[in-house]
Design a protein around this motif. Structure first.
Motif, PDB file in Angstrom:
ATOM      1  N   LEU A 131     -40.457 -14.490 -48.738  1.00 29.19           N
ATOM      2  CA  LEU A 131     -40.045 -15.258 -49.908  1.00 29.19           C
ATOM      3  C   LEU A 131     -41.157 -16.233 -50.251  1.00 29.19           C
ATOM      4  CD1 LEU A 131     -36.382 -16.196 -48.877  1.00 29.19           C
ATOM      5  CD2 LEU A 131     -37.014 -14.498 -50.595  1.00 29.19           C
ATOM      6  N   GLY A 132     -41.329 -16.530 -51.533  1.00 33.40           N
ATOM      7  CA  GLY A 132     -42.358 -17.484 -51.906  1.00 33.40           C
ATOM      8  C   GLY A 132     -42.262 -17.898 -53.360  1.00 33.40           C
ATOM      9  N   ASN A 133     -42.841 -19.047 -53.676  1.00 33.67           N
ATOM     10  CA  ASN A 133     -42.864 -19.524 -55.068  1.00 33.67           C
ATOM     11  C   ASN A 133     -44.268 -19.955 -55.501  1.00 33.67           C
ATOM     12  OD1 ASN A 133     -43.291 -21.991 -53.832  1.00 33.67           O
ATOM     13  ND2 ASN A 133     -41.292 -22.840 -54.353  1.00 33.67           N
ATOM     14  N   GLY A 134     -45.285 -19.399 -54.821  1.00 30.41           N
ATOM     15  CA  GLY A 134     -46.660 -19.759 -55.109  1.00 30.41           C
ATOM     16  C   GLY A 134     -47.164 -20.911 -54.271  1.00 30.41           C
ATOM     17  N   HIS A 135     -46.289 -21.839 -53.943  1.00 25.32           N
ATOM     18  CA  HIS A 135     -46.638 -23.014 -53.139  1.00 25.32           C
ATOM     19  C   HIS A 135     -46.058 -22.896 -51.735  1.00 25.32           C
ATOM     20  CE1 HIS A 135     -47.926 -25.181 -56.808  1.00 25.32           C
ATOM     21  NE2 HIS A 135     -46.906 -24.560 -57.364  1.00 25.32           N
ATOM     22  N   LEU A 136     -44.788 -22.578 -51.662  1.00 26.81           N
ATOM     23  CA  LEU A 136     -44.025 -22.550 -50.421  1.00 26.81           C
ATOM     24  C   LEU A 136     -43.676 -21.109 -50.086  1.00 26.81           C
ATOM     25  CD1 LEU A 136     -42.270 -23.971 -48.210  1.00 26.81           C
ATOM     26  CD2 LEU A 136     -40.487 -24.206 -49.947  1.00 26.81           C
ATOM     27  N   GLY A 137     -43.964 -20.693 -48.850  1.00 29.88           N
ATOM     28  CA  GLY A 137     -43.658 -19.335 -48.425  1.00 29.88           C
ATOM     29  C   GLY A 137     -42.804 -19.336 -47.182  1.00 29.88           C
ATOM     30  N   ALA A 138     -41.988 -18.303 -47.020  1.00 29.69           N
ATOM     31  CA  ALA A 138     -41.145 -18.173 -45.835  1.00 29.69           C
ATOM     32  C   ALA A 138     -40.999 -16.705 -45.480  1.00 29.69           C
ATOM     33  CB  ALA A 138     -39.768 -18.801 -46.071  1.00 29.69           C
ATOM     34  N   MET A 139     -40.995 -16.419 -44.185  1.00 31.23           N
ATOM     35  CA  MET A 139     -40.705 -15.083 -43.671  1.00 31.23           C
ATOM     36  C   MET A 139     -39.352 -15.143 -42.976  1.00 31.23           C
ATOM     37  SD  MET A 139     -43.269 -13.057 -44.454  1.00 31.23           S
ATOM     38  CE  MET A 139     -43.240 -11.694 -43.298  1.00 31.23           C
ATOM     39  N   VAL A 140     -38.400 -14.333 -43.462  1.00 30.74           N
ATOM     40  CA  VAL A 140     -37.025 -14.358 -42.971  1.00 30.74           C
ATOM     41  C   VAL A 140     -36.850 -13.259 -41.930  1.00 30.74           C
ATOM     42  CG1 VAL A 140     -34.594 -14.244 -43.600  1.00 30.74           C
ATOM     43  CG2 VAL A 140     -36.266 -15.187 -45.230  1.00 30.74           C
ATOM     44  N   PHE A 141     -36.527 -13.641 -40.701  1.00 30.52           N
ATOM     45  CA  PHE A 141     -36.381 -12.678 -39.611  1.00 30.52           C
ATOM     46  C   PHE A 141     -34.958 -12.128 -39.495  1.00 30.52           C
ATOM     47  CE2 PHE A 141     -40.419 -14.410 -38.709  1.00 30.52           C
ATOM     48  CZ  PHE A 141     -41.066 -13.603 -37.786  1.00 30.52           C
ATOM     49  N   GLY A 142     -33.960 -12.925 -39.810  1.00 28.50           N
ATOM     50  CA  GLY A 142     -32.580 -12.439 -39.779  1.00 28.50           C
ATOM     51  C   GLY A 142     -32.005 -12.242 -38.407  1.00 28.50           C
ATOM     52  N   GLY A 143     -32.491 -12.985 -37.415  1.00 24.18           N
ATOM     53  CA  GLY A 143     -31.934 -12.861 -36.075  1.00 24.18           C
ATOM     54  C   GLY A 143     -30.481 -13.299 -36.018  1.00 24.18           C
ATOM     55  N   VAL A 144     -29.742 -12.740 -35.088  1.00 24.86           N
ATOM     56  CA  VAL A 144     -28.312 -13.051 -34.989  1.00 24.86           C
ATOM     57  C   VAL A 144     -28.095 -14.331 -34.190  1.00 24.86           C
ATOM     58  CG1 VAL A 144     -26.078 -12.263 -34.131  1.00 24.86           C
ATOM     59  CG2 VAL A 144     -27.630 -10.647 -35.253  1.00 24.86           C
ATOM     60  N   ALA A 145     -28.517 -14.339 -32.938  1.00 22.41           N
ATOM     61  CA  ALA A 145     -28.339 -15.535 -32.117  1.00 22.41           C
ATOM     62  C   ALA A 145     -29.212 -16.684 -32.595  1.00 22.41           C
ATOM     63  CB  ALA A 145     -28.641 -15.219 -30.654  1.00 22.41           C
ATOM     64  N   GLU A 146     -30.370 -16.343 -33.159  1.00 19.47           N
ATOM     65  CA  GLU A 146     -31.258 -17.375 -33.695  1.00 19.47           C
ATOM     66  C   GLU A 146     -31.996 -16.843 -34.912  1.00 19.47           C
ATOM     67  OE1 GLU A 146     -34.050 -20.498 -31.567  1.00 19.47           O
ATOM     68  OE2 GLU A 146     -35.171 -18.621 -31.859  1.00 19.47           O
ATOM     69  N   PHE A 168     -27.332 -19.927 -33.394  1.00 18.36           N
ATOM     70  CA  PHE A 168     -25.892 -19.692 -33.584  1.00 18.36           C
ATOM     71  C   PHE A 168     -25.276 -19.328 -32.240  1.00 18.36           C
ATOM     72  CE2 PHE A 168     -28.005 -18.678 -37.559  1.00 18.36           C
ATOM     73  CZ  PHE A 168     -27.215 -19.309 -38.500  1.00 18.36           C
ATOM     74  N   PRO A 169     -24.598 -20.253 -31.588  1.00 22.35           N
ATOM     75  CA  PRO A 169     -24.006 -19.951 -30.281  1.00 22.35           C
ATOM     76  C   PRO A 169     -22.853 -18.958 -30.411  1.00 22.35           C
ATOM     77  CG  PRO A 169     -23.291 -22.110 -31.053  1.00 22.35           C
ATOM     78  CD  PRO A 169     -24.339 -21.646 -32.007  1.00 22.35           C
ATOM     79  N   GLY A 170     -22.771 -18.060 -29.445  1.00 20.15           N
ATOM     80  CA  GLY A 170     -21.631 -17.155 -29.375  1.00 20.15           C
ATOM     81  C   GLY A 170     -21.655 -16.010 -30.356  1.00 20.15           C
ATOM     82  N   GLN A 171     -22.795 -15.733 -30.973  1.00 24.89           N
ATOM     83  CA  GLN A 171     -22.858 -14.638 -31.952  1.00 24.89           C
ATOM     84  C   GLN A 171     -23.837 -13.546 -31.497  1.00 24.89           C
ATOM     85  OE1 GLN A 171     -23.453 -15.936 -35.981  1.00 24.89           O
ATOM     86  NE2 GLN A 171     -21.633 -17.217 -36.002  1.00 24.89           N
ATOM     87  N   ASP A 172     -23.848 -13.259 -30.206  1.00 25.89           N
ATOM     88  CA  ASP A 172     -24.733 -12.218 -29.688  1.00 25.89           C
ATOM     89  C   ASP A 172     -24.234 -10.822 -30.045  1.00 25.89           C
ATOM     90  OD1 ASP A 172     -26.478 -14.079 -28.439  1.00 25.89           O
ATOM     91  OD2 ASP A 172     -25.043 -14.300 -26.812  1.00 25.89           O
ATOM     92  N   GLU A 173     -22.922 -10.635 -30.030  1.00 26.44           N
ATOM     93  CA  GLU A 173     -22.340  -9.319 -30.315  1.00 26.44           C
ATOM     94  C   GLU A 173     -21.828  -9.302 -31.756  1.00 26.44           C
ATOM     95  OE1 GLU A 173     -22.365  -6.734 -28.312  1.00 26.44           O
ATOM     96  OE2 GLU A 173     -23.415  -7.890 -26.752  1.00 26.44           O
ATOM     97  N   VAL A 174     -22.440  -8.443 -32.595  1.00 26.31           N
ATOM     98  CA  VAL A 174     -22.040  -8.369 -33.998  1.00 26.31           C
ATOM     99  C   VAL A 174     -21.926  -6.911 -34.414  1.00 26.31           C
ATOM    100  CG1 VAL A 174     -23.233 -10.539 -34.510  1.00 26.31           C
ATOM    101  CG2 VAL A 174     -24.399  -8.367 -34.904  1.00 26.31           C
ATOM    102  N   SER A 175     -21.288  -6.696 -35.533  1.00 28.67           N
ATOM    103  CA  SER A 175     -21.183  -5.360 -36.129  1.00 28.67           C
ATOM    104  C   SER A 175     -21.483  -5.471 -37.626  1.00 28.67           C
ATOM    105  CB  SER A 175     -19.782  -4.787 -35.920  1.00 28.67           C
ATOM    106  OG  SER A 175     -18.793  -5.616 -36.517  1.00 28.67           O
ATOM    107  N   ASP A 176     -21.691  -4.320 -38.248  1.00 28.00           N
ATOM    108  CA  ASP A 176     -21.931  -4.238 -39.700  1.00 28.00           C
ATOM    109  C   ASP A 176     -23.094  -5.128 -40.143  1.00 28.00           C
ATOM    110  OD1 ASP A 176     -19.705  -2.516 -39.999  1.00 28.00           O
ATOM    111  OD2 ASP A 176     -18.364  -4.235 -40.056  1.00 28.00           O
ATOM    112  N   TYR A 177     -24.137  -5.141 -39.339  1.00 29.61           N
ATOM    113  CA  TYR A 177     -25.296  -5.980 -39.676  1.00 29.61           C
ATOM    114  C   TYR A 177     -26.024  -5.421 -40.896  1.00 29.61           C
ATOM    115  CZ  TYR A 177     -29.617  -8.631 -39.360  1.00 29.61           C
ATOM    116  OH  TYR A 177     -30.667  -9.457 -39.648  1.00 29.61           O
TER     117      TYR A 177
END
Length: 817
Positions: A43-58, A128-137
């Motif tokens: 993601l970016g706006n020319g000035h500020l950029g971010a890379m989104v990893f989408g981890g579950v626990a973190e 995010f504590p307690g969210q190690d096991e997920v479905s429908d990711y």
């Protein structure tokens, strides 16, 4: 551009777009979190950029800001270089090439440093504590509106995260929500290898940092990363390391980054105040309001161009699976997605007021990224902006133009002290401090022609937009770059041509005997083409502006003494003044083909011998290479009117990087181009190449569908591509033939169309004589010296018809119903 015109453009494009531009068409999506940086989403706006990893626990959002670089204001000019440059010139005249290289290696290296690296700002982490096991990711990046999402189910609750980097407020926004109340619990923290201090209050984290020291330069960029939290329901608490959210219904994170950078010589701003001002302004709006403003701004750019290449069942697969299958599968829409992804990346990494897109755009996860994430101006920086004019992102060239203006100031020092010349120049690499001296040593770095290539972008902007005010503002830069060459061109001894000496054919060598490589040369073909193009554009610009006639006359005389292009013993276009090419040379740089693309000095119709020779050179070089090189070759094969070969290279490009047998090129799961590692120029170059396959306007006319491959030829459409002279083109086609054609004229004047079919519209007439439209004037290229006298009778060109359409400014013409 007025709001009224923008609205017209959008209506014009949307009205023409094919049905089927459905939800999800422009989404990169995945069924698991990113395992590494090359799977994270940008993601970016020319000035500020971010890379989104989408981890579950973190969750990790890796952060960048376009002005966070190592070091501080400096230039790398070597005041002792002049005498050695003179000596190298003499050795080259005497054809003592190894001696010239040895002298250059010894005395013409970097002065002080080889440029500063672009650096990571840090990471925003959400545990995010307690969210190690997920479905429908599910994880996606929607490039139609520049937003990202993550969703999954855990413990009977459906969770959703939403992200965007606001174009209107310069903040990163994150919203955490669930379909049941009180379910948002997490811990928020900031970290950075450049951290100097960390302050935490109940709802705010502030990290202060400083760019690092590097190669004798003290880090002087100071910055602040500030994140604020707003929760609905639940509680907030803080300690010295972060903020805890407990049992909230929703939580919204605002993040801003500010630095002390003003420009390449001024670091007087207050980064903390900048970040706080951005946050204060953003917090006056809620998440949905900011998102709506963000989408509206972004779509003004993205929606200008629509491309439809067809859909198959492959679109139902996740993006990483589609990349794996593309080379052997049937997925034309993935090429369309890749094309639009390049446009997305340019919108997101280059905005007026930002820094230009660097080797990694705006996204770099390291303190010292690959090649320092700098500006390599012997191809890569220029390639970043190839799509800007043709895909209707013309405003996004503004940061590049500003950098050229800066370099025209800093480059006077290198012109004067190193070459004893007027005007300005730089070598093959620069950074945020606009250095202009030699970088990385003489073997690669002794290339003094970057000013000519950069000035081509100024002239092209004028050719596409007709903006005479812009031309008047930037003409002095072009003129002074040309003036530099009038002072430094050297007469070579055999033909008395004027050549650039010393120089190199970028990053290549022409001798390597006994382990001793030689690159330093005089009169490299690319240099000859660049100087020819610069002189030609300055001559025409002076004519347009009714100025500097005497200087233009001088340039005409100098231009007439430049070396012509030469065809060597293998029927190839020579890369050097001597016939040193090898048929087994597969080097990634194809610099001598600059005249074919991006320049317009090799035409199938006006210079068939050169056209055939350029094709021969490209055949010898081969297809497999690094990512950006393959992208350049897509453009070159499009200019060679070979859509099948261009498409073959697109398939090579959009293949898994890790599976490439040459361990080079390809595409990462997040659709970033692999050099390897990641370089963004391959993404931009491929977008440009697809444009060139559909439309070309460099050779005195607008050539429609010049290199359409069979895989796209059954049915398709494109709307909003720009041609020189301000013509906006919409087309539909079936079975390789255009079935609908609209031309919108922003400037008026004659519109000459070249098509692979006869037109029967009453609006057009058969073209005769030279195109009267001044934006389509092509400089007369001297006939090549053919050392083989090779026949071009085997050169088969498609049959085409030329038509003229008389247009008025601001009118739309339907040529084919």
């Amino acid at each position: 551009m007025s709001c009224r015109n923008i609205g017209f453009i959008l209506l014009f494009s949307l009205a023409f777009a094919s049905v089927g531009n459905g939800q999800g068409r422009y989404k990169l999506w995945y069924t698991k979190p990113a395992a590494n940086w090359n799977e994270a989403l940008p993601l970016g706006n020319g000035h500020l950029g971010a890379m989104v990893f989408g981890g579950v626990a973190e969750e990790r959002l890796q952060l960048n800001e376009s002005t966070i670089w190592a070091g501080g204001p400096n230039n790398t000019v070597d005041s002792l270089a002049a005498k050695y440059i003179t000596q190298v010139r003499t050795l080259l005249k005497e054809k003592k090439y190894k001696e010239a290289q040895q002298l250059a290696n010894q005395h013409l290296g970097p002065k002080g440093n080889s440029g500063m690296p672009y650096q990571i700002a840090g990471n925003l982490k959400i545990a995010f504590p307690g969210q190690d096991e997920v479905s429908d990711y599910y994880r996606d990046l929607d490039i139609s509106n520049a937003t990202a999402t993550v969703s999954y189910s855990s413990g009977g609750v459906n969770y959703k995260r939403e992200y965007f980097t606001s174009f209107t407020n310069n903040v990163l926004m994150v919203r955490l929500s669930a379909d049941k109340p009180g379910k948002i619990s997490c811990r928020i923290s900031l970290e950075s290898p450049l951290k100097q201090s960390l302050k935490v209050s109940k709802n705010q984290i502030e990290l202060s940092g400083k760019g690092s020291d590097h190669e004798n330069q003290h880090g002087q960029v100071k910055f602040s990363v500030i994140s604020r939290v707003k929760n609905t329901g639940g509680n907030l608490s803080a300690d010295s390391t972060g903020i805890r959210i407990s049992d909230a219904d929703t939580a919204v994170l605002y993040l801003a980054i500010g630095s002390n950078f003003v420009n390449y010589k001024d670091l007087s701003a207050d980064g903390q105040k900048r970040a706080i001002a951005s946050l204060d302004a953003a917090e006056k709006q809620n998440f949905s309001q900011l998102q709506a403003m963000h989408k509206g701004f972004y779509k003004r750019f993205f929606d200008r161009v629509s491309l439809q290449l067809g859909d198959t069942k492959s679109t139902e697969l996740p993006t990483d699976a589609r990349i794996k299958n593309f080379q052997n599968g049937d997925d034309p829409q993935l090429a369309e997605l890749y094309f639009q992804f390049g446009r997305y990346l340019l919108i997101s990494s280059s905005q007026p007021g930002s820094q230009p897109a660097n080797l990694q755009g705006i996204w770099n996860g390291d303190l010292k990224g690959a090649w320092d994430s700098k500006y390599t101006v012997n191809i890569n920086t220029e390639m970043n902006y190839w799509p800007s004019e043709v895909t209707q992102l013309t405003e996004l060239g503004t940061p590049l133009f500003q950098m050229i203006k800066d370099l025209s100031v800093t480059g006077r020092e290198s012109a004067t002290k190193m070459y004893g010349a007027r005007g300005w120049m730089l070598h093959h690499n620069t950074d945020i401090w606009r250095i202009t001296g030699i970088v990385d040593g003489a073997f690669w770095g002794l290339w003094p022609t970057a000013n000519a290539w950069l000035c081509q972008h100024l002239w092209e902007h004028y050719l596409f937009t007709g903006n005479e005010k812009f031309l008047r503002d930037y003409y002095p830069l072009m003129r002074d770059a040309a003036r530099y060459f009038t002072d430094v061109l050297q007469e070579e001894p055999d033909h008395h041509w004027l050549v650039v000496s010393p120089s190199v054919s970028p990053e290549h060598e022409y001798q390597n005997t006994g382990g001793e490589a030689v690159s330093v040369t005089a009169g490299a073909t690319m240099d000859n083409q660049l100087v020819f193009g610069l002189f030609s554009s300055v001559i025409e610009a002076a004519k347009v502006l009714h100025t500097d006639q005497a200087f233009a006359d001088t340039l005409i005389k100098f231009r007439s003494r430049l070396p012509p292009m030469q065809i060597g013993r293998y029927g190839q276009l020579q890369e050097w003044l001597e016939d040193w090419d090898s048929t087994t040379d597969h080097h990634r740089h194809v610099s001598h083909l600059y005249g074919l693309f991006p320049a317009n000095q090799i035409s199938p119709f006006a210079q068939p011998e050169l056209f055939a020779a350029a094709k021969q050179s490209l055949i010898y070089r081969g297809d497999v290479s690094t990512g950006w090189s393959m992208a350049w070759k897509i453009n070159l094969w499009a200019r060679l009117l070979d859509g099948e070969h261009a498409y073959k290279l697109i398939k090579d490009q959009i293949s898994p990087a890790e599976n490439n047998p040459m361990k080079a090129g390809g595409t990462y799961p997040n659709m970033f181009d692999a050099h390897p590692p990641f370089q963004i120029d391959g993404n931009f170059g491929c977008t440009s190449g697809i444009s060139e396959m559909l439309l070309q306007s460099h050779d005195g006319d607008i050539y429609l569908l010049p290199a359409l491959p069979a895989a796209w030829g059954k049915a398709g459409s494109v709307s909003g591509l720009m041609a020189r002279g301000g013509f906006r083109i919409n087309m539909k086609w079936q079975n390789q033939k255009i079935t609908q054609l609209q031309v919108y004229s922003t400037l008026g004047g004659n519109c000459r169309l070249r098509v692979n079919q006869k037109l029967f519209s009453k609006l057009v007439k058969t073209a005769k004589d030279e195109n009267a439209n001044p934006f389509y004037k092509v400089a007369a290229v001297p006939r090549a010296l053919n050392h083989t006298q090779q026949s071009v009778s085997t050169l088969h060109l498609p049959e085409t018809w030329l038509y003229d359409l008389s247009t008025q400014k601001g009118k739309l013409y339907t040529v084919i119903p």
